[in-house]
Design an enzyme around this catalytic site. Structure first.
Site, PDB file in Angstrom:
ATOM      1  N   ASN A  84      -9.007  -4.532 -66.612  1.00  0.00           N
ATOM      2  CA  ASN A  84      -9.326  -3.520 -67.613  1.00  0.00           C
ATOM      3  C   ASN A  84     -10.737  -3.027 -67.306  1.00  0.00           C
ATOM      4  O   ASN A  84     -11.721  -3.671 -67.652  1.00  0.00           O
ATOM      5  CB  ASN A  84      -9.243  -4.164 -69.008  1.00  0.00           C
ATOM      6  CG  ASN A  84      -9.542  -3.171 -70.119  1.00  0.00           C
ATOM      7  OD1 ASN A  84      -9.958  -2.043 -69.860  1.00  0.00           O
ATOM      8  ND2 ASN A  84      -9.354  -3.607 -71.351  1.00  0.00           N
ATOM      9  N   LYS A  86     -12.955  -6.310 -67.436  1.00  0.00           N
ATOM     10  CA  LYS A  86     -12.377  -7.533 -67.998  1.00  0.00           C
ATOM     11  C   LYS A  86     -11.165  -7.888 -67.141  1.00  0.00           C
ATOM     12  O   LYS A  86     -10.446  -6.986 -66.697  1.00  0.00           O
ATOM     13  CB  LYS A  86     -11.909  -7.294 -69.439  1.00  0.00           C
ATOM     14  CG  LYS A  86     -13.033  -7.135 -70.413  1.00  0.00           C
ATOM     15  CD  LYS A  86     -12.473  -7.089 -71.829  1.00  0.00           C
ATOM     16  CE  LYS A  86     -13.401  -6.312 -72.714  1.00  0.00           C
ATOM     17  NZ  LYS A  86     -12.771  -5.528 -73.737  1.00  0.00           N
ATOM     18  N   ARG A  90      -5.084  -1.495 -66.747  1.00  0.00           N
ATOM     19  CA  ARG A  90      -5.026  -0.710 -67.979  1.00  0.00           C
ATOM     20  C   ARG A  90      -5.549   0.685 -67.660  1.00  0.00           C
ATOM     21  O   ARG A  90      -6.660   0.833 -67.124  1.00  0.00           O
ATOM     22  CB  ARG A  90      -5.910  -1.347 -69.044  1.00  0.00           C
ATOM     23  CG  ARG A  90      -5.957  -0.496 -70.284  1.00  0.00           C
ATOM     24  CD  ARG A  90      -6.943  -1.038 -71.278  1.00  0.00           C
ATOM     25  NE  ARG A  90      -6.900  -0.238 -72.486  1.00  0.00           N
ATOM     26  CZ  ARG A  90      -7.956  -0.024 -73.257  1.00  0.00           C
ATOM     27  NH1 ARG A  90      -9.115  -0.560 -72.972  1.00  0.00           N
ATOM     28  NH2 ARG A  90      -7.843   0.713 -74.341  1.00  0.00           N
ATOM     29  N   HIS A 113      -4.063   2.677 -77.796  1.00  0.00           N
ATOM     30  CA  HIS A 113      -3.750   1.276 -78.125  1.00  0.00           C
ATOM     31  C   HIS A 113      -2.256   0.999 -77.968  1.00  0.00           C
ATOM     32  O   HIS A 113      -1.708   0.110 -78.618  1.00  0.00           O
ATOM     33  CB  HIS A 113      -4.120   0.921 -79.595  1.00  0.00           C
ATOM     34  CG  HIS A 113      -5.584   0.925 -79.890  1.00  0.00           C
ATOM     35  ND1 HIS A 113      -6.080   1.387 -81.101  1.00  0.00           N
ATOM     36  CD2 HIS A 113      -6.645   0.515 -79.177  1.00  0.00           C
ATOM     37  CE1 HIS A 113      -7.401   1.265 -81.105  1.00  0.00           C
ATOM     38  NE2 HIS A 113      -7.763   0.744 -79.944  1.00  0.00           N
ATOM     39  N   ARG A 135     -16.540   5.357 -85.089  1.00  0.00           N
ATOM     40  CA  ARG A 135     -15.904   6.686 -85.082  1.00  0.00           C
ATOM     41  C   ARG A 135     -15.485   7.078 -86.496  1.00  0.00           C
ATOM     42  O   ARG A 135     -15.012   6.243 -87.259  1.00  0.00           O
ATOM     43  CB  ARG A 135     -14.665   6.702 -84.188  1.00  0.00           C
ATOM     44  CG  ARG A 135     -14.991   6.542 -82.730  1.00  0.00           C
ATOM     45  CD  ARG A 135     -13.741   6.511 -81.866  1.00  0.00           C
ATOM     46  NE  ARG A 135     -13.915   5.523 -80.821  1.00  0.00           N
ATOM     47  CZ  ARG A 135     -12.961   4.750 -80.336  1.00  0.00           C
ATOM     48  NH1 ARG A 135     -11.712   4.853 -80.784  1.00  0.00           N
ATOM     49  NH2 ARG A 135     -13.221   3.875 -79.395  1.00  0.00           N
ATOM     50  N   MET A 171     -17.336  -6.121 -89.291  1.00  0.00           N
ATOM     51  CA  MET A 171     -16.787  -6.378 -90.627  1.00  0.00           C
ATOM     52  C   MET A 171     -17.344  -7.661 -91.236  1.00  0.00           C
ATOM     53  O   MET A 171     -17.498  -7.763 -92.452  1.00  0.00           O
ATOM     54  CB  MET A 171     -15.259  -6.416 -90.530  1.00  0.00           C
ATOM     55  CG  MET A 171     -14.545  -6.385 -91.830  1.00  0.00           C
ATOM     56  SD  MET A 171     -15.006  -5.000 -92.928  1.00  0.00           S
ATOM     57  CE  MET A 171     -14.058  -3.639 -92.267  1.00  0.00           C
ATOM     58  N   ARG A 172     -17.684  -8.643 -90.389  1.00  0.00           N
ATOM     59  CA  ARG A 172     -18.258  -9.886 -90.935  1.00  0.00           C
ATOM     60  C   ARG A 172     -19.575  -9.600 -91.642  1.00  0.00           C
ATOM     61  O   ARG A 172     -19.835 -10.101 -92.735  1.00  0.00           O
ATOM     62  CB  ARG A 172     -18.516 -10.897 -89.804  1.00  0.00           C
ATOM     63  CG  ARG A 172     -17.267 -11.527 -89.271  1.00  0.00           C
ATOM     64  CD  ARG A 172     -17.504 -12.188 -87.944  1.00  0.00           C
ATOM     65  NE  ARG A 172     -17.661 -11.173 -86.893  1.00  0.00           N
ATOM     66  CZ  ARG A 172     -17.463 -11.383 -85.611  1.00  0.00           C
ATOM     67  NH1 ARG A 172     -17.152 -12.580 -85.196  1.00  0.00           N
ATOM     68  NH2 ARG A 172     -17.598 -10.421 -84.731  1.00  0.00           N
ATOM     69  N   GLU A 191      -3.044  -7.698 -75.372  1.00  0.00           N
ATOM     70  CA  GLU A 191      -2.838  -6.549 -74.487  1.00  0.00           C
ATOM     71  C   GLU A 191      -2.744  -6.973 -73.021  1.00  0.00           C
ATOM     72  O   GLU A 191      -1.981  -6.386 -72.251  1.00  0.00           O
ATOM     73  CB  GLU A 191      -3.964  -5.534 -74.693  1.00  0.00           C
ATOM     74  CG  GLU A 191      -3.862  -4.874 -76.067  1.00  0.00           C
ATOM     75  CD  GLU A 191      -5.090  -4.073 -76.448  1.00  0.00           C
ATOM     76  OE1 GLU A 191      -5.092  -2.872 -76.195  1.00  0.00           O
ATOM     77  OE2 GLU A 191      -6.040  -4.640 -77.020  1.00  0.00           O
TER      78      GLU A 191
HETATM   79  P1  AMP Z   1     -11.732  -5.890 -81.376  1.00  0.00           P
HETATM   80  O1  AMP Z   1     -12.132  -4.473 -81.053  1.00  0.00           O
HETATM   81  O2  AMP Z   1     -10.272  -6.063 -81.614  1.00  0.00           O
HETATM   82  O3  AMP Z   1     -12.315  -6.906 -80.427  1.00  0.00           O
HETATM   83  O4  AMP Z   1     -12.414  -6.206 -82.799  1.00  0.00           O
HETATM   84  C1  AMP Z   1     -13.814  -6.347 -82.933  1.00  0.00           C
HETATM   85  C2  AMP Z   1     -14.189  -6.320 -84.403  1.00  0.00           C
HETATM   86  O5  AMP Z   1     -13.466  -7.340 -85.128  1.00  0.00           O
HETATM   87  C3  AMP Z   1     -15.641  -6.647 -84.681  1.00  0.00           C
HETATM   88  O6  AMP Z   1     -16.439  -5.491 -84.579  1.00  0.00           O
HETATM   89  C4  AMP Z   1     -15.599  -7.153 -86.105  1.00  0.00           C
HETATM   90  O7  AMP Z   1     -15.737  -6.064 -87.011  1.00  0.00           O
HETATM   91  C5  AMP Z   1     -14.199  -7.705 -86.272  1.00  0.00           C
HETATM   92  N1  AMP Z   1     -14.154  -9.158 -86.419  1.00  0.00           N
HETATM   93  C6  AMP Z   1     -14.129 -10.089 -85.443  1.00  0.00           C
HETATM   94  N2  AMP Z   1     -14.093 -11.328 -85.984  1.00  0.00           N
HETATM   95  C7  AMP Z   1     -14.099 -11.186 -87.330  1.00  0.00           C
HETATM   96  C8  AMP Z   1     -14.060 -12.069 -88.452  1.00  0.00           C
HETATM   97  N3  AMP Z   1     -14.018 -13.390 -88.294  1.00  0.00           N
HETATM   98  N4  AMP Z   1     -14.077 -11.538 -89.690  1.00  0.00           N
HETATM   99  C9  AMP Z   1     -14.110 -10.204 -89.863  1.00  0.00           C
HETATM  100  N5  AMP Z   1     -14.139  -9.306 -88.861  1.00  0.00           N
HETATM  101  C10 AMP Z   1     -14.136  -9.785 -87.607  1.00  0.00           C
END
Ligand code: AMP
Length: 411
Positions: A12, A19, A95, A184, A245, A287-288, A388
């Site tokens: 990727n 990756k 990818r 996606h 975004r 989100m954390r 993925e």
């Molecule tokens: P991804 O693009 O699928 O790798 O998702 C990344 C995003 O997942 C991060 O920017 C966080 O906002 C969210 N995320 C990852 N771990 C957690 C968690 N334990 N609780 C809440 N949000 C999370």
């Protein structure tokens, strides 16, 4: 004993990162995983893990370009006895973000395929050039090996014209290839099938709304295994509120920013793609961190969360209408898999649509697909971790490993 090679390397390639995962398709197990980031900088970093030995190696230092990055990856794999020169390697799966309307399935890469991916650069200026570089570099390393492109857009090419077309003059749309492609796709394909399995059904038997909520986020409506609508469009900017975004907005906002705000097109592009969404609203895109701030009473973070959830709910409702009958709603990717408050808030008040979450089940963490709706619920709500890389490897191997393979229904 069969000597058919069974390993697939998944690559990727992003603009400044690569990756990779090496999988053995006899049992879909991972042999090695890794990442090269900050390519082109002085502080490039390579992190490599061999799953067999459990060894992880990390190196920081200048890696000039993708060519050097892939050579470094090949070297690391070689140190674990998993080198690219191994006769066990069946193919490399890449990818590729944008396959336009042309690529509806994974495709063995030849010069014509490369030329078409190149022709699509104007609609994917950030992604397709990096994907192409990754492919060309891998070809140079193993010219004899089949290389397969697995497109993010392919799963969405089944959308009907009514969902894929924007309401603009079709002659202009066709001239500039403007339509809703969606992204996606490997994740939506994988998760919709895994959700069917979780329900003990075949993909053909179920209608699923997939909510891929990562830093980028998209929803899709999958009817009997075929995508009939998705929230991203010509580019990954349309749809849900994302990490950085904006997702949907009135297109006139752009004219307004240009005419009244005197911003250039590049400035507006950066604003909407990189400085909007959760980050634009409250300064955080994780989100954390947003949940932590909400727990401390931060109103800006709370409003950002509410806007995020409001948009998500609108798409769930819209896709209930698109599908008519919904069997499951599946949450996936970083936010969808981990953020219980997001899942709870997204379906709160949707009992009328048959949707509910059991708080106890929703609080359970885990790596396996699981139901979080109450027993006997009309619509299953599920957490289904996406994969993925496995999907790319599966599709790649289906194409080259067995010599024949219907693609898209192979797992
Ligand atoms: P991804 O693009 O699928 O790798 O998702 C990344 C995003 O997942 C991060 O920017 C966080 O906002 C969210 N995320 C990852 N771990 C957690 C968690 N334990 N609780 C809440 N949000 C999370």
């Amino acid at each position: 004993m069969s000597h058919r090679p069974t390993r697939v390397l998944v690559l990727n390639s992003g603009s400044s990162s690569v990756k990779y995962q090496l999988l053995d398709m006899r049992d879909s197990s991972r042999l090695a995983v890794g990442l090269v980031e900050r390519i082109g900088e002085q502080t490039s970093r390579l992190k490599h893990t061999c799953l067999g030995s459990g060894d992880t190696r990390e190196a920081v230092g200048p890696i000039a370009d993708h060519d050097a990055a892939l050579k470094a990856v090949a070297e690391e794999l070689g140190r674990d006895g998993l080198g690219l020169d191994s006769p066990e390697l069946a193919a490399i799966g890449h990818r590729v973000v944008h396959g336009g309307m042309f690529f509806t399935e994974p495709t063995v890469i030849d010069d014509a395929v490369l030329a078409e991916i190149e022709r699509l650069i104007p609609v994917a200026p950030l992604h397709n050039p990096a994907n192409l570089t990754g492919i060309r570099t891998a070809q140079a390393l193993r010219p004899d090996l089949p290389q397969v492109a697995v497109f993010d857009t392919a799963f969405h090419t089944t959308m009907p014209e009514s969902a894929a077309r924007y309401a603009i003059d079709p002659r202009i749309a066709d001239r500039y290839r403007i339509r809703r492609y969606g992204f996606h796709g490997t994740s939506h394909a994988y998760v919709s099938r895994a959700t069917a399995r979780l329900l003990g059904k075949t993909p053909e038997e179920v209608n699923v709304i997939v909510l891929h909520l990562g830093n980028g986020a998209s929803a899709s409506a999958v009817q009997g295994g075929r995508c009939v609508d998705t929230s991203m469009g010509l580019t990954p900017l349309e749809g849900l509120v994302m990490g950085t975004r904006s997702g949907d907005l009135d297109p006139a906002v752009i004219f307004h920013l240009a005419r009244v705000g005197e911003m250039s097109m590049d400035e507006i592009d950066t604003l909407l793609n990189k400085r909007s969404g959760l980050f634009g609203l409250c300064g955080d895109n994780d989100m954390r961190e947003i949940r932590r701030r909400i727990d401390e009473g931060d109103e800006e973070a709370e409003l950002a969360f509410d806007i995020y959830i409001h948009r998500l709910k609108k798409y769930i409702g819209a896709y209930c209408a698109v599908l008519g009958r919904v069997d499951a709603v599946a949450f996936t990717a970083g936010v969808g898999e981990n953020a219980a408050p997001v899942r709870e808030a997204a379906v709160a008040g949707l009992e009328g649509l048959g949707l509910a979450v059991d708080p106890g089940l929703n609080a359970v963490r885990g790596d396996e697909p699981r139901l979080i709706s109450p027993a006997g619920a009309r619509v299953a709500v599920a957490v289904v971790p996406t994969d993925e890389e496995l999907e790319i490897a599966t599709q790649t191997y289906a194409l080259v490993g067995t010599g024949s393979a219907p693609v898209g229904n192979n797992s």
